[in-house]
Design a protein around this motif. Sequence first.
Motif, PDB file in Angstrom:
ATOM      1  N   THR A  51      10.578   2.459  -9.996  1.00 10.37           N
ATOM      2  CA  THR A  51      10.147   3.619  -9.216  1.00 10.37           C
ATOM      3  C   THR A  51       9.478   2.965  -7.871  1.00 10.37           C
ATOM      4  OG1 THR A  51       9.757   5.027 -11.167  1.00 10.37           O
ATOM      5  CG2 THR A  51       8.659   5.514  -9.054  1.00 10.37           C
ATOM      6  N   PRO A  52      10.239   3.386  -6.849  1.00 12.79           N
ATOM      7  CA  PRO A  52       9.747   2.709  -5.587  1.00 12.79           C
ATOM      8  C   PRO A  52       8.488   3.109  -5.272  1.00 12.79           C
ATOM      9  CG  PRO A  52      11.935   3.703  -5.167  1.00 12.79           C
ATOM     10  CD  PRO A  52      11.436   4.128  -6.652  1.00 12.79           C
ATOM     11  N   LYS A  53       7.660   2.176  -4.658  1.00 14.08           N
ATOM     12  CA  LYS A  53       6.321   2.689  -4.246  1.00 14.08           C
ATOM     13  C   LYS A  53       6.167   3.601  -3.081  1.00 14.08           C
ATOM     14  CE  LYS A  53       4.085  -1.427  -6.266  1.00 14.08           C
ATOM     15  NZ  LYS A  53       3.034  -2.622  -6.377  1.00 14.08           N
ATOM     16  N   THR A  54       7.288   3.461  -2.314  1.00 17.48           N
ATOM     17  CA  THR A  54       7.429   4.318  -1.040  1.00 17.48           C
ATOM     18  C   THR A  54       7.621   5.887  -1.552  1.00 17.48           C
ATOM     19  OG1 THR A  54       9.832   4.090  -1.011  1.00 17.48           O
ATOM     20  CG2 THR A  54       8.293   2.447   0.521  1.00 17.48           C
ATOM     21  N   TYR A  55       8.041   6.088  -2.583  1.00 19.47           N
ATOM     22  CA  TYR A  55       8.151   7.261  -3.306  1.00 19.47           C
ATOM     23  C   TYR A  55       6.787   7.771  -3.738  1.00 19.47           C
ATOM     24  CZ  TYR A  55       9.287  10.877  -6.613  1.00 19.47           C
ATOM     25  OH  TYR A  55       9.302  12.219  -7.221  1.00 19.47           O
ATOM     26  N   ILE A  56       6.046   6.948  -4.472  1.00 20.19           N
ATOM     27  CA  ILE A  56       4.709   7.392  -4.761  1.00 20.19           C
ATOM     28  C   ILE A  56       3.643   7.507  -3.771  1.00 20.19           C
ATOM     29  CG2 ILE A  56       2.711   6.330  -6.000  1.00 20.19           C
ATOM     30  CD1 ILE A  56       5.043   6.834  -7.756  1.00 20.19           C
ATOM     31  N   LYS A  57       3.869   6.942  -2.538  1.00 21.66           N
ATOM     32  CA  LYS A  57       3.150   7.246  -1.515  1.00 21.66           C
ATOM     33  C   LYS A  57       3.591   8.402  -0.559  1.00 21.66           C
ATOM     34  CE  LYS A  57       2.489   5.364   3.142  1.00 21.66           C
ATOM     35  NZ  LYS A  57       2.768   4.483   4.158  1.00 21.66           N
TER      36      LYS A  57
ATOM     37  N   LYS B 210      -3.946   5.017  -8.333  1.00 24.57           N
ATOM     38  CA  LYS B 210      -3.911   3.707  -7.862  1.00 24.57           C
ATOM     39  C   LYS B 210      -3.608   3.623  -6.247  1.00 24.57           C
ATOM     40  CE  LYS B 210      -2.411  -1.078  -8.856  1.00 24.57           C
ATOM     41  NZ  LYS B 210      -1.392  -1.745  -9.907  1.00 24.57           N
ATOM     42  N   PHE B 211      -2.932   4.290  -5.799  1.00 22.70           N
ATOM     43  CA  PHE B 211      -2.250   4.551  -4.496  1.00 22.70           C
ATOM     44  C   PHE B 211      -3.656   4.973  -3.349  1.00 22.70           C
ATOM     45  CE2 PHE B 211      -1.089   7.288  -0.943  1.00 22.70           C
ATOM     46  CZ  PHE B 211      -0.574   6.489  -0.078  1.00 22.70           C
ATOM     47  N   ARG B 212      -4.133   5.985  -4.101  1.00 23.26           N
ATOM     48  CA  ARG B 212      -5.194   6.700  -3.307  1.00 23.26           C
ATOM     49  C   ARG B 212      -6.357   5.925  -3.188  1.00 23.26           C
ATOM     50  NH1 ARG B 212      -4.434  12.639  -5.807  1.00 23.26           N
ATOM     51  NH2 ARG B 212      -2.915  13.266  -4.133  1.00 23.26           N
ATOM     52  N   ALA B 213      -6.669   4.944  -4.507  1.00 21.52           N
ATOM     53  CA  ALA B 213      -7.898   4.222  -4.344  1.00 21.52           C
ATOM     54  C   ALA B 213      -7.692   2.919  -3.258  1.00 21.52           C
ATOM     55  CB  ALA B 213      -7.998   3.559  -5.866  1.00 21.52           C
ATOM     56  N   ASP B 214      -6.434   2.457  -2.930  1.00 15.28           N
ATOM     57  CA  ASP B 214      -6.321   1.355  -2.106  1.00 15.28           C
ATOM     58  C   ASP B 214      -4.998   1.545  -1.703  1.00 15.28           C
ATOM     59  OD1 ASP B 214      -6.437  -0.743  -0.497  1.00 15.28           O
ATOM     60  OD2 ASP B 214      -6.307  -2.360  -2.128  1.00 15.28           O
ATOM     61  N   PRO B 215      -4.707   2.480  -0.663  1.00 11.16           N
ATOM     62  CA  PRO B 215      -2.992   2.598  -0.151  1.00 11.16           C
ATOM     63  C   PRO B 215      -2.470   1.424   0.359  1.00 11.16           C
ATOM     64  CG  PRO B 215      -4.563   4.170   0.739  1.00 11.16           C
ATOM     65  CD  PRO B 215      -5.571   3.233  -0.023  1.00 11.16           C
ATOM     66  N   ASP B 216      -3.102   0.658   1.041  1.00 13.81           N
ATOM     67  CA  ASP B 216      -2.533  -0.882   1.826  1.00 13.81           C
ATOM     68  C   ASP B 216      -2.353  -1.532   0.763  1.00 13.81           C
ATOM     69  OD1 ASP B 216      -3.036   0.476   4.308  1.00 13.81           O
ATOM     70  OD2 ASP B 216      -4.664  -0.554   4.756  1.00 13.81           O
ATOM     71  N   GLY B 217      -3.071  -1.835  -0.238  1.00 11.52           N
ATOM     72  CA  GLY B 217      -3.128  -2.929  -1.234  1.00 11.52           C
ATOM     73  C   GLY B 217      -1.955  -2.497  -2.360  1.00 11.52           C
ATOM     74  N   PHE B 218      -1.786  -1.223  -2.620  1.00 11.01           N
ATOM     75  CA  PHE B 218      -0.767  -0.576  -3.462  1.00 11.01           C
ATOM     76  C   PHE B 218       0.406  -0.806  -2.872  1.00 11.01           C
ATOM     77  CE2 PHE B 218       2.065   2.929  -4.960  1.00 11.01           C
ATOM     78  CZ  PHE B 218       1.863   2.808  -6.149  1.00 11.01           C
ATOM     79  N   VAL B 219       0.613  -0.543  -1.546  1.00 13.95           N
ATOM     80  CA  VAL B 219       2.184  -0.630  -0.849  1.00 13.95           C
ATOM     81  C   VAL B 219       2.413  -1.992  -0.763  1.00 13.95           C
ATOM     82  CG1 VAL B 219       3.414  -0.106   1.250  1.00 13.95           C
ATOM     83  CG2 VAL B 219       1.910   1.788   0.306  1.00 13.95           C
ATOM     84  N   ASN B 220       1.500  -3.008  -0.301  1.00 13.53           N
ATOM     85  CA  ASN B 220       1.796  -4.178  -0.280  1.00 13.53           C
ATOM     86  C   ASN B 220       1.952  -5.190  -1.422  1.00 13.53           C
ATOM     87  OD1 ASN B 220       1.800  -3.915   2.529  1.00 13.53           O
ATOM     88  ND2 ASN B 220      -0.343  -4.389   2.708  1.00 13.53           N
ATOM     89  N   GLU B 221       1.500  -4.554  -2.642  1.00 11.42           N
ATOM     90  CA  GLU B 221       1.596  -5.459  -3.728  1.00 11.42           C
ATOM     91  C   GLU B 221       2.953  -5.808  -4.314  1.00 11.42           C
ATOM     92  OE1 GLU B 221       0.074  -4.761  -8.571  1.00 11.42           O
ATOM     93  OE2 GLU B 221      -0.305  -3.254  -6.936  1.00 11.42           O
ATOM     94  N   VAL B 222       3.142  -6.669  -4.803  1.00 15.23           N
ATOM     95  CA  VAL B 222       4.484  -6.988  -5.439  1.00 15.23           C
ATOM     96  C   VAL B 222       4.889  -6.530  -6.555  1.00 15.23           C
ATOM     97  CG1 VAL B 222       5.998  -9.083  -5.861  1.00 15.23           C
ATOM     98  CG2 VAL B 222       4.423  -9.389  -4.032  1.00 15.23           C
ATOM     99  N   GLU B 223       5.935  -5.927  -6.490  1.00 14.64           N
ATOM    100  CA  GLU B 223       6.214  -5.028  -7.952  1.00 14.64           C
ATOM    101  C   GLU B 223       6.638  -6.059  -9.003  1.00 14.64           C
ATOM    102  OE1 GLU B 223       8.750  -2.027  -7.460  1.00 14.64           O
ATOM    103  OE2 GLU B 223       7.994  -0.989  -5.661  1.00 14.64           O
ATOM    104  N   GLU B 224       6.151  -5.615 -10.299  1.00 17.05           N
ATOM    105  CA  GLU B 224       6.230  -6.648 -11.364  1.00 17.05           C
ATOM    106  C   GLU B 224       7.848  -6.090 -11.984  1.00 17.05           C
ATOM    107  OE1 GLU B 224       3.357  -6.303 -14.179  1.00 17.05           O
ATOM    108  OE2 GLU B 224       1.724  -7.070 -13.183  1.00 17.05           O
ATOM    109  N   ILE B 225       8.363  -7.178 -12.320  1.00 13.25           N
ATOM    110  CA  ILE B 225       9.784  -6.946 -13.033  1.00 13.25           C
ATOM    111  C   ILE B 225       9.745  -7.277 -14.274  1.00 13.25           C
ATOM    112  CG2 ILE B 225      12.388  -7.537 -12.924  1.00 13.25           C
ATOM    113  CD1 ILE B 225      12.022  -8.216 -10.081  1.00 13.25           C
TER     114      ILE B 225
END
Length: 814
Positions: A142-148, A199-214
């Motif tokens: 699930t892309p993080k851009t979609y969550i944002k 999680k995004f609302r708690a830290d928007p910048d950190g959530f988007v820049n975080e490397v997604e786990e595969i």
Amino acid sequence: MSRFFAGGSSDSETSSSDEELYSESEEEKSEEELSEEESEEESTEEDESEAESSDEDEAGGFLKAGAKGSAARFLRGEESEESDEDESRRVVKSAKDKRLEEIDAIIRTIDNAKKINDWVHISNEFDKLNKIIAKASQQGDTPKTYIKAIAELEDFMNETIKTEKDSKKKMNATNARALNSIKQRIKKNNRQYEDLIAKFRADPDGFVNEVEEILEPVAPVKLRKGAEFEAAAAAIRPGVATTAEDISDAAFSTIGRGGRTITITPDSIFKQLRAVLEARGKKNTDRAEQIRNMEKMLDVATTIYQKIRVLLVLVATRFDLTTSTASYMPMNQWKSAQEEVSKLLEILEENPLYVVQEDAEDFDDDDEEEPIPKDGMALKIFGSIISLVERLDDEFTRSLQNIDPHTPEYIDRLKEESVLYSTIIRSQVYFERAQLESSVSRVLVRRLELLYYKPEQLVLSVEKLTWSALPKSLDSAITPRSEDEDASRLINAICVKLYNQDNRLFRTRAMLCHVYHHALHNRYFHARDLLLMSHLQATIHTADISTQILYNRTLVQVGLCAFREGMISECQQALQEICGTGRVKELLAQGIQMQRYAQTSPEQEKIERQRQIPFHMHINLELLECVYLTSSMLLEMPFMAQSGSSPDAKKKAISKPFRRMLDYHERQVFTGPPENTRDHIMQASKALATGDWAKARELIRAIKIWDLIPDTDKIKDMLGEKIQDEGLRTYLFTYGQFYETLSIVSLASMFDMSEGKATALVSKMISNNEIAAALDQKTNAVAFIPGVEYSRLQNLALALSDKAVQLIDSYKYR
């Protein structure tokens, strides 16, 4: 001018220019065809079945383009090399990259639509976006851009709705309908991404820049036989003898929510507990999985502090399984919670330096060092054991309310009460040792409410069984264990402790339970004096509903106690307040009585059902009605005979329900043999009014409900004597005006009583001015004095004087 007449130009130049123009047009066509070939090549990566057909078309197109391209290159000369380089620079994108580009494009479109507040366009693009995400979610990403995007869209929607309410200018109808439509869809869609959005609302910048786990899925291993099994075993654990169970355990892991593997170790217990506490109360939380994980944590926990923390969270999570008040906790979960509370108390008993209390400071589990008692000082842990014990009691009561009392299941469930009572006593001992006064009071109230309605023999047996199951080292200072302890002393010790508390509710409930216990064991004067001394009659209407129900039950029990003691007038006065309303079931919380013209909403009916007391605590309503009507009969029949035919006296009634039943019975054209309790009492009343006391006694003694009262024969003998006495009084009121003298001997023989008793009854009636007569001791007869009947004016004057006296008395006591 035509090129034919142009000077300085040859045929070769003209033809070359024409060919050059032709070659440029052909080059544009070839580039368009090559772009079509690229799109066909990308589509072949997604569908292998269409790859072969597309390859054939591509090959044909390539040949065609190649033919044209070769002619172009032949005509262009040097430009052919540059076109070859452009064709070799084609970029082939994966399906995932294409989806991301489509998602970004749609998100940009939604952002642009938000700027102009176009909710119709936003609604359409939102649907397209969810369709693409549905395909992407099948592959687990699930892309993080979609969550944002959905988080920002929800915030923008809420802001728009708020602005729309505050502003005077409304949007157009089409846009408003689109806004209302997407409002429900956004809420429903965002429920499944609550954790990620938070999680995004708690830290928007950190959530988007975080490397997604595969997360790579674990491939299942099939069990093999023979040589294949040995090879598989060697692959898993080289050099070690391995069984099929080892292979199965090695192949499967505990997978938590989101596909992550949950590994529970002593070091990660507090981290897992924090995650459980954060997830409490949220929707889409798998509580059963949380309970299973915490059970594993309890097995893994090594220190006392870890076990206490895990048990506190585990029991509270079990109670979260029943969120609805209409249902009750499953029995297996209740038993597990009870065992875990007992285990927690056992750990605290063995380790006195660990104390769990509500006002303790909560430790930060992120610290590396685990808190331990130091210098002999007790370590206070934040928690509430009394809340867990109270919830156990509440869930037990709720289960009894919802189980059919006429089934064996109810009996089996009721047997668990001894286990609950043992837990309550054990927690009381712990609270006394830890000096937690508020918790001691709360647990004493729970213990008292499990004992006050039980007979003395049952209370003693429960106490003996409970203390024998507990360790001998445990003892209570308030209610110490003793072999010769009696139930009254135990109830008195608990109530005296509660009387000294500041909490008014505890004192009120303790007083009512104490009065109920006295009345249950035929100590009427103790119960009456204690109830009158408390002055609860004046303030009970300000109490909560459950306390008012307890007051009604206590009042009824006092009336039954007075009846068993032969105090008919006191019994009728105590029961009049409850039985005279016609809503006995509701006042005693023993059922819902549907009124003819009452309109009860489903919510109100649901609340009333939750207030019902369990079946084994009920007071028999048929017995209660029989006692009330019998007492009313013994008081009303002499009063009606004394009133005579006076219309003003008829308006006065001791019991209006009894009068209504009697009038209805007298209006019947045909009266058959008595079939129920009411028929017996009404026919006995008619017989008593005519002076046939023997028939009235026979009808009253024939009622079968008297068998439910202890010492039934004693009750029936008491009723026989009362009927004789009231029969004599009724006879004198009815036929006294026809006598000049009446022999005491004949009067005694007429009602089958001794002369002394008949003389005492007549003397009492004369002294109370109930009859105008005199007692002649020489002739042993009653001489009636002919009286003069008062006129209507005289009766009104007497009534006015009585009211004036009452008014003066009430003014004196103000």
